[in-house]
Design an enzyme around this catalytic site. Sequence first.
Site, PDB file in Angstrom:
ATOM      1  CG  ASP A 370      -2.089   0.870   1.187  1.00 35.36           C
ATOM      2  OD1 ASP A 370      -1.959   1.984   0.673  1.00 35.36           O
ATOM      3  OD2 ASP A 370      -3.171   0.437   1.642  1.00 35.36           O
ATOM      4  NE  ARG A 372      -4.909   2.713   0.144  1.00 38.22           N
ATOM      5  CZ  ARG A 372      -5.939   1.981   0.545  1.00 38.22           C
ATOM      6  NH1 ARG A 372      -7.173   2.370   0.257  1.00 38.22           N
ATOM      7  NH2 ARG A 372      -5.757   0.881   1.231  1.00 38.22           N
TER       8      ARG A 372
END
Length: 462
Positions: A370, A372
């Site tokens: 991830d 983000r």
Amino acid sequence: MTKNAATQATDDGVAASPTTQAKEIVAGAPDLPATQEDTSSQDLYNTRVVLTTYPSQFGIEPIPLIWGAQTPGERGPVVVSRQQGTLGKRNAIGAGGGSYCIYRALAVAIGALGPNHRPDFRLTEPTNIIGPFASWSDPEKIVSLDPWGHSVVENYSNYLEDGIDLRPTTAITKAHMKLAEIDDAIRSGILKCDGDIVTAGGELKVVKVASEPVWHLPGVAKRFGIEESTLRRALFEDTGGMYPELITRPDLKVFLPPIGGLTVYIFGDPAAIPDPTKRLTLRVHDECNGSDVFGSDICTCKPYLIYSIEECAREAQNGGVGVVVYFRKEGRALGEVTKYLVYNARKRQEGGDTAANYFKRTESVAGVKDVRFQALMPDILHWLGISRIDRLISMSNMKYQAIVDSGIEIVERVSIPEERMPADSKVEIEAKIADGYFTTGEALAGEALGDVKGRNWDEIAH
Ligand SMILES: [Zn+2]
């Protein structure tokens, strides 16, 4: 370009230090044979190429920018344009428009847009007033957007009149939304038409905010606990050396990165958002084009988004306010190509697509699971004046932690109702719960996690 060969370095009149010595600050293109394109490129720009700039260079006088100053006047406008008359006054690195700066460049290159075009901002002002809030003048609360980005014309008209090329990085408007899923919710009685938040025709009335990223590099570095110089070097290298000023202009602290921004959908009165006597329902949603727009059933993104819109509308109908923030961070900000590669690897792996192996495939393809980086996400919440969220429609432990760590209280976490989850998305959801996502149910482990399987491509029933 032979007739416009490389020019001499400009003498900045300052005693040369090892770092300022022998710098070629104004350089022509390499010594290539003259072509038709060369001639037209000269016609288009009529100036020599400025590859980069240096702090002590002649003609470089950035307009002062004090991030986190008390008033927009003291803070100063964000100036990133390289247009004539503005280049020497820039106080930011990068380009306006996020990733869309490339399409603008293409329009200039083909002659559809003049390189010195100035927008006509008449009648573009915000439809609704938001802020200012104390967080706008806190240099550490907001580091990834310009808190005054929507009021450029209002606050910096003197600079515009002086010929400085400024652009808003945030815009506020109003709209009506019509969604088939909301029509269904009204038909089945889940949502009522009140004639205001939900019109008699089933339309949702919203105030919308779009915002492009503006990063204060010292603030971003501090948020992640890294050195600003490390951040600058990584940004320089991983954008193919696109922004040399990340290295040559340590005096410029603001960077407009070439990435997607965000949109805020507000249901109810925006003035209720910072009001502690009004309830707030909120969802932070990261883009999933396959599900959000095209209805792919491998994940819960669209059902979650629709559920949050319903909950936000209902909160507004009950006198509170609902907010959905939509971030352009497709495929956990790894992009859709990586996402599809991961889908293939998940479906083809030995033992099939199981919750136990869900994150492993992303890691093996992308190197991380991830990117983000939710640490920057709460900035928009602080810009909206949020200090308490009564209902957070999200199961993400990363979003929850980032919001709480930024000083915003979360009263209740709400997960998606079981019946709204597509069958094939169980792999994703169970894997995320096992990894720490919020649930009111039980987190699976060991064999049970391996038993949660996605269907093969050719199966019709799950
Ligand atoms: Zn999705």
